[in-house]
Structure formats: C-alpha cells, structure tokens
Scaffold this motif. Sequence first.
Motif, mmCIF file in Angstrom:
data_model
loop_
_atom_site.group_PDB
_atom_site.id
_atom_site.type_symbol
_atom_site.label_atom_id
_atom_site.label_comp_id
_atom_site.label_asym_id
_atom_site.label_seq_id
_atom_site.Cartn_x
_atom_site.Cartn_y
_atom_site.Cartn_z
ATOM 1 N N VAL A 66 0.916 -1.048 0.075
ATOM 2 C CA VAL A 66 -0.076 -0.062 0.065
ATOM 3 C C VAL A 66 0.860 1.422 -0.008
ATOM 4 O O VAL A 66 0.724 2.068 -0.743
ATOM 5 N N ILE A 67 1.857 1.148 0.818
ATOM 6 C CA ILE A 67 2.829 2.292 0.918
ATOM 7 C C ILE A 67 3.526 2.276 -0.334
ATOM 8 O O ILE A 67 3.738 3.764 -0.764
ATOM 9 N N ARG A 68 4.204 1.545 -0.988
ATOM 10 C CA ARG A 68 4.769 1.383 -2.107
ATOM 11 C C ARG A 68 4.076 2.051 -3.198
ATOM 12 O O ARG A 68 4.424 2.992 -3.928
ATOM 13 N N GLU A 69 2.656 1.784 -3.467
ATOM 14 C CA GLU A 69 1.661 2.292 -4.383
ATOM 15 C C GLU A 69 1.402 3.823 -4.139
ATOM 16 O O GLU A 69 1.299 4.615 -5.274
ATOM 17 N N LEU A 70 1.156 4.133 -2.792
ATOM 18 C CA LEU A 70 1.225 5.718 -2.753
ATOM 19 C C LEU A 70 2.181 6.576 -2.926
ATOM 20 O O LEU A 70 2.219 7.535 -3.661
ATOM 21 N N ILE A 71 3.590 5.986 -2.896
ATOM 22 C CA ILE A 71 4.703 6.671 -3.500
ATOM 23 C C ILE A 71 4.734 6.816 -4.595
ATOM 24 O O ILE A 71 5.050 7.884 -5.194
ATOM 25 N N ARG A 72 4.605 5.676 -5.455
ATOM 26 C CA ARG A 72 4.580 5.588 -6.866
ATOM 27 C C ARG A 72 3.578 6.515 -7.339
ATOM 28 O O ARG A 72 3.775 7.174 -8.407
ATOM 29 N N SER A 73 2.467 6.868 -6.882
ATOM 30 C CA SER A 73 1.435 7.857 -7.139
ATOM 31 C C SER A 73 1.693 9.205 -7.116
ATOM 32 O O SER A 73 0.988 10.162 -7.324
#
Length: 67
Positions: A36-43
């Motif tokens: 979840v955190i990785r996806e938020l960072i990528r966005s």
Amino acid sequence: MNKKWAIKRITINLASVESEKLERYCAMTGRPATDVIRELIRSLSITELSASEQTTSTLKYDVPILK
C-alpha cells in the motif's frame, strides 16, 4: 546475484489514528502495508519548483490522502 531493484529500508512514525487507518485499509483490501505504501509513493506527483519558490529543496511532492 542480479537484483531487480536496490532496496532501501525506511522507518516512519505514525500517529495511532494513522496507524489504525492503514491497518483497517490493509485488512479490507487483503494487502500488506508495504504494498500500500509503495503504491502511494509511486502515485506521488513530482514537479520542479520555480526559482522563486526554491529554498533548500528542488522538488515538490503532492501527497494523496487515504480516505
């Protein structure tokens, strides 16, 4: 050994409300917090600041908020 990407470990401090929100979201979606955190960072949207806006940083981050 050929790695897909280099790994950098970070630690974040969350308020209890933030931690609970992340845990609830992960439980609802069945996804681990790391994903979840990785996806938020990528966005994150990164835009360069104009010369008049620059202080010590050269990048501006627009951070999405979990609801």
